[in-house]
Design a protein around this motif. Structure first.
Motif, PDB file in Angstrom:
ATOM      1  N   ALA A  25       8.380  22.077  21.108  1.00 11.60           N
ATOM      2  CA  ALA A  25       8.476  22.458  19.689  1.00 11.60           C
ATOM      3  C   ALA A  25       7.179  22.092  18.960  1.00 11.60           C
ATOM      4  O   ALA A  25       6.709  22.847  18.103  1.00 11.60           O
ATOM      5  CB  ALA A  25       9.674  21.756  19.049  1.00 11.60           C
ATOM      6  N   THR A  28       4.554  24.743  19.658  1.00 12.43           N
ATOM      7  CA  THR A  28       4.775  25.943  18.835  1.00 12.43           C
ATOM      8  C   THR A  28       4.302  25.680  17.403  1.00 12.43           C
ATOM      9  O   THR A  28       3.683  26.536  16.753  1.00 12.43           O
ATOM     10  CB  THR A  28       6.277  26.303  18.819  1.00 12.43           C
ATOM     11  OG1 THR A  28       6.721  26.359  20.161  1.00 12.43           O
ATOM     12  CG2 THR A  28       6.535  27.618  18.130  1.00 12.43           C
ATOM     13  N   PHE A  29       4.600  24.465  16.925  1.00 11.13           N
ATOM     14  CA  PHE A  29       4.206  24.077  15.575  1.00 11.13           C
ATOM     15  C   PHE A  29       2.683  24.138  15.410  1.00 11.13           C
ATOM     16  O   PHE A  29       2.165  24.595  14.386  1.00 11.13           O
ATOM     17  CB  PHE A  29       4.709  22.645  15.340  1.00 11.13           C
ATOM     18  CG  PHE A  29       4.815  22.288  13.901  1.00 11.13           C
ATOM     19  CD1 PHE A  29       5.972  22.552  13.186  1.00 11.13           C
ATOM     20  CD2 PHE A  29       3.760  21.687  13.251  1.00 11.13           C
ATOM     21  CE1 PHE A  29       6.068  22.227  11.858  1.00 11.13           C
ATOM     22  CE2 PHE A  29       3.842  21.364  11.916  1.00 11.13           C
ATOM     23  CZ  PHE A  29       4.996  21.629  11.221  1.00 11.13           C
ATOM     24  N   SER A  48       3.424  31.057   7.118  1.00 17.26           N
ATOM     25  CA  SER A  48       3.254  29.956   8.079  1.00 17.26           C
ATOM     26  C   SER A  48       3.745  28.636   7.488  1.00 17.26           C
ATOM     27  O   SER A  48       4.429  27.865   8.154  1.00 17.26           O
ATOM     28  CB  SER A  48       1.784  29.781   8.446  1.00 17.26           C
ATOM     29  OG  SER A  48       1.278  30.970   8.939  1.00 17.26           O
ATOM     30  N   VAL A  51       7.534  28.618   7.278  1.00 18.73           N
ATOM     31  CA  VAL A  51       8.154  28.425   8.600  1.00 18.73           C
ATOM     32  C   VAL A  51       7.984  26.977   9.062  1.00 18.73           C
ATOM     33  O   VAL A  51       8.903  26.385   9.640  1.00 18.73           O
ATOM     34  CB  VAL A  51       7.538  29.412   9.626  1.00 18.73           C
ATOM     35  CG1 VAL A  51       7.989  29.081  11.040  1.00 18.73           C
ATOM     36  CG2 VAL A  51       7.917  30.837   9.284  1.00 18.73           C
ATOM     37  N   MET A  52       6.804  26.382   8.794  1.00 22.87           N
ATOM     38  CA  MET A  52       6.584  24.988   9.228  1.00 22.87           C
ATOM     39  C   MET A  52       7.585  24.049   8.571  1.00 22.87           C
ATOM     40  O   MET A  52       8.103  23.133   9.202  1.00 22.87           O
ATOM     41  CB  MET A  52       5.151  24.551   8.898  1.00 22.87           C
ATOM     42  CG  MET A  52       4.151  24.984   9.948  1.00 22.87           C
ATOM     43  SD  MET A  52       2.566  24.209   9.699  1.00 22.87           S
ATOM     44  CE  MET A  52       1.747  25.447   8.730  1.00 22.87           C
ATOM     45  N   ALA A  55      10.899  24.614  10.319  1.00 20.29           N
ATOM     46  CA  ALA A  55      10.853  24.129  11.711  1.00 20.29           C
ATOM     47  C   ALA A  55      10.884  22.602  11.750  1.00 20.29           C
ATOM     48  O   ALA A  55      11.532  22.008  12.620  1.00 20.29           O
ATOM     49  CB  ALA A  55       9.588  24.649  12.404  1.00 20.29           C
ATOM     50  N   VAL A  59      14.267  21.735  13.483  1.00 19.79           N
ATOM     51  CA  VAL A  59      13.987  21.626  14.923  1.00 19.79           C
ATOM     52  C   VAL A  59      13.370  20.261  15.253  1.00 19.79           C
ATOM     53  O   VAL A  59      13.907  19.520  16.082  1.00 19.79           O
ATOM     54  CB  VAL A  59      13.056  22.759  15.408  1.00 19.79           C
ATOM     55  CG1 VAL A  59      12.826  22.662  16.913  1.00 19.79           C
ATOM     56  CG2 VAL A  59      13.642  24.126  15.060  1.00 19.79           C
TER      57      VAL A  59
END
Ligand code: HEM
Length: 174
Positions: A25, A28-29, A48, A51-52, A55, A59
């Protein structure tokens, strides 16, 4: 508390799944953080940072907490112990440090997402290298924890040496 062999196998599977999943993860970050910093497209840059934030919350935090919890169960439920071997203590410190920094950083992620969602904010105000720097540092720490988990280098702590002596004395007695 000593886990039976079957439960130990299930516990180690859970531990490796969430811990190495956390490493994936973070990779991906890093990709999303790099896109946010370098893309020329305004929607992509703003997206971006949104989403960060999601996430990190949904996650990274759950995986970090699960890694810590399953690691502690694995340590206390096996002869490794939590404070007996240097490699376990170092993994514990790495995981606690990385999780604490992540939790403290959640407000920053929320603030960056807020700026990204604000059409009045220019792209220079939206872009921020901090998530990329932190994620690369976290990746280094998590890879070190992975290597320690697999290699399990020898070396007892002072507490581990005393516990080993006590159990020898209990077996062979004076
Ligand atoms: C970033 C976090 C972590 C990662 C990536 C990680 C990764 C791993 C890996 C790959 C193994 C190898 C399994 C094997 O081959 O036997 C392992 C085992 C182990 N880990 Fe972790 N770990 C993490 C955090 C922790 C924490 C916080 C603790 C304890 C406080 C811990 C305690 C253990 C123990 C005791 C084992 C041996 C299990 C056994 O032999 O039954 N780990 N870990």
């Amino acid at each position: 508390m000593t886990l039976s062999p079957r439960v130990r196998r299930m516990a180690v599977t859970a531990h490796v799944t969430v811990s190495v999943g956390w490493v994936g993860a973070v990779l991906t970050f890093i990709a999303i953080a790099a896109v946010g910093l370098t893309s020329d497209d305004a929607t992509t840059v703003r997206g971006s940072y949104l989403v960060m934030d999601a996430a990190a919350r949904f996650v990274l935090v759950p995986l970090a907490l699960l890694s810590l919890a399953t690691g502690v169960v694995q340590s206390l439920g096996t002869p490794w112990g939590l404070l007996r071997h240097h490699w376990v203590v170092v993994k514990l410190l790495i995981t606690v440090l990385a999780t604490a920094v992540l939790l403290l950083y959640l407000r920053t992620f929320a603030a960056m997402a807020g700026t990204a969602a604000d059409p009045a904010a220019g792209l220079d105000a939206v872009r921020n290298p901090s998530p990329l720097v932190h994620a690369v540092l976290a990746l280094g720490l998590l890879l070190a924890a992975t290597v320690l988990g697999v290699v399990k280098p020898r070396g007892l702590t002072r507490f581990g040496r005393r516990a080993a002596e006590n159990s020898r004395n209990a077996h062979y007695g004076p």
